[in-house]
Design a protein around this motif. Structure first.
Motif, mmCIF file in Angstrom:
data_model
loop_
_atom_site.group_PDB
_atom_site.id
_atom_site.type_symbol
_atom_site.label_atom_id
_atom_site.label_comp_id
_atom_site.label_asym_id
_atom_site.label_seq_id
_atom_site.Cartn_x
_atom_site.Cartn_y
_atom_site.Cartn_z
ATOM 1 N N SER A 1 2.811 6.085 -3.065
ATOM 2 C CA SER A 1 3.900 6.930 -3.563
ATOM 3 C C SER A 1 3.902 7.060 -5.086
ATOM 4 O O SER A 1 4.607 7.907 -5.626
ATOM 5 C CB SER A 1 5.247 6.363 -3.100
ATOM 6 O OG SER A 1 5.436 5.054 -3.620
ATOM 7 N N GLY A 2 3.116 6.249 -5.798
ATOM 8 C CA GLY A 2 3.114 6.283 -7.251
ATOM 9 C C GLY A 2 1.938 7.066 -7.806
ATOM 10 O O GLY A 2 1.094 7.579 -7.073
ATOM 11 N N ILE B 1 -4.350 0.995 -10.366
ATOM 12 C CA ILE B 1 -3.804 1.207 -9.026
ATOM 13 C C ILE B 1 -4.934 1.241 -7.986
ATOM 14 O O ILE B 1 -4.843 0.672 -6.902
ATOM 15 C CB ILE B 1 -2.989 2.507 -8.984
ATOM 16 C CG1 ILE B 1 -1.748 2.367 -9.886
ATOM 17 C CG2 ILE B 1 -2.561 2.822 -7.558
ATOM 18 C CD1 ILE B 1 -0.787 1.294 -9.470
ATOM 19 N N THR B 2 -6.037 1.919 -8.332
ATOM 20 C CA THR B 2 -7.178 1.999 -7.406
ATOM 21 C C THR B 2 -7.772 0.610 -7.151
ATOM 22 O O THR B 2 -8.109 0.268 -6.015
ATOM 23 C CB THR B 2 -8.249 2.934 -7.976
ATOM 24 O OG1 THR B 2 -7.679 4.222 -8.199
ATOM 25 C CG2 THR B 2 -9.420 3.058 -7.017
ATOM 26 N N ALA B 3 -7.914 -0.192 -8.206
ATOM 27 C CA ALA B 3 -8.467 -1.542 -8.040
ATOM 28 C C ALA B 3 -7.542 -2.403 -7.185
ATOM 29 O O ALA B 3 -7.994 -3.157 -6.313
ATOM 30 C CB ALA B 3 -8.685 -2.193 -9.403
ATOM 31 N N LEU C 1 0.826 -1.205 0.000
ATOM 32 C CA LEU C 1 0.000 0.000 0.000
ATOM 33 C C LEU C 1 0.864 1.260 0.000
ATOM 34 O O LEU C 1 0.526 2.257 -0.647
ATOM 35 C CB LEU C 1 -0.934 -0.013 1.214
ATOM 36 C CG LEU C 1 -2.096 -1.019 1.160
ATOM 37 C CD1 LEU C 1 -2.827 -1.059 2.488
ATOM 38 C CD2 LEU C 1 -3.064 -0.656 0.038
ATOM 39 N N ASP C 2 1.966 1.230 0.747
ATOM 40 C CA ASP C 2 2.872 2.379 0.753
ATOM 41 C C ASP C 2 3.434 2.631 -0.641
ATOM 42 O O ASP C 2 3.562 3.782 -1.084
ATOM 43 C CB ASP C 2 4.011 2.134 1.746
ATOM 44 C CG ASP C 2 3.511 2.118 3.180
ATOM 45 O OD1 ASP C 2 2.429 2.692 3.423
ATOM 46 O OD2 ASP C 2 4.187 1.528 4.038
#
Length: 239
Positions: free
Chosen positions: A37-38, A44-46, A32-33
């Motif tokens: 940061s990206g 990414i949300t999924a 998750l970190d």
């Protein structure tokens, strides 16, 4: 009959499962970190949603394992406290013929003294009340212990640890709570300190490992709210 696993063996297995759950949760938090940061995108949300769902499932399983571990440890303590039954104790138990002989002797003695089974108590004599034995409570249900802490002041000392995470202590009166959060989460408190005259931060999590003066708060989450000062009434303004 197959032998059942002892309480100590069960506790060892539960310790191993708890360690595995904690390792998986730590790996999910690192992922998750990396996502935070990206750049943001639909993929990414999924992926973040799937990781958060998996994290919630592991937290629920971790709570069940901790409850089962407490039951296993209590069972082991009770088993250690009970004295073993020796053959000598069984030899002292009366046989069927001895019990029948004792019953006949007791009945004959009651008839001689006028207190046999057919004798009646004098009128006005209170009957002794039968005491109902206390029943042990049933097995406990599974639950989840959550800690809620409220602060309205910015922490005096803030330490930056691995991966830029922020760590600070909160004094809750009788204990100190060590809280470590991601920079993105701690920024909520920084923004409140900079933008709100008065604010309150609600910190929730689970009680973790002990430290010399308190304990560590695991899986902390922070929500910040603005506190508006109470408006003076008309009577106060006239004064």
């Amino acid at each position: 009959m197959l032998p059942t696993p002892s309480s100590s063996t069960q506790a060892t297995q539960l310790h191993r499962h708890i360690w595995q759950c904690k390792s998986l949760l730590a790996d999910i938090h690192h992922q998750l970190d990396a996502l935070d940061s990206g750049p943001e995108s639909a993929d990414i949300t999924a992926k973040r949603t799937a990781l958060q769902t998996r994290s919630s499932q592991l937290e629920g399983r971790l709570a069940i394992l901790r409850t089962a571990l407490a039951e296993a440890l209590n069972k082991a303590q009770r088993a250690a406290a009970e004295p073993p039954v020796t053959p000598k104790t069984a030899d002292r138990l009366p046989s069927d013929s001895q019990r029948a002989s004792n019953q006949r002797a007791s009945k004959a003695k009651g008839e001689r003294t006028g207190k046999g089974a057919d004798s009646k108590q004098p009128e006005g004599t209170a009957q002794p009340e039968a005491q109902t034995p206390l029943k042990e409570p049933g097995p406990p249900v599974s639950g989840k212990l959550e800690v809620t802490i409220k602060i309205n002041q910015f922490p005096d000392e803030i330490k930056t640890v691995d991966n830029g995470w922020k760590q600070f202590l909160v004094d809750v009166g009788v204990k100190e709570v060590r809280i470590t959060v991601r920079p993105k989460v701690f920024k909520k408190i920084e923004d409140a300190q900079a933008n709100y005259p008065q604010w309150v931060a609600v910190i929730t999590g689970q009680m973790g490992s002990p430290i010399p003066k308190g304990f560590i708060l695991e899986q902390p989450n922070i929500q910040v709210f603005e506190r508006k000062p109470k408006e003076a009434t008309s009577e106060d303004s006239e004064l």
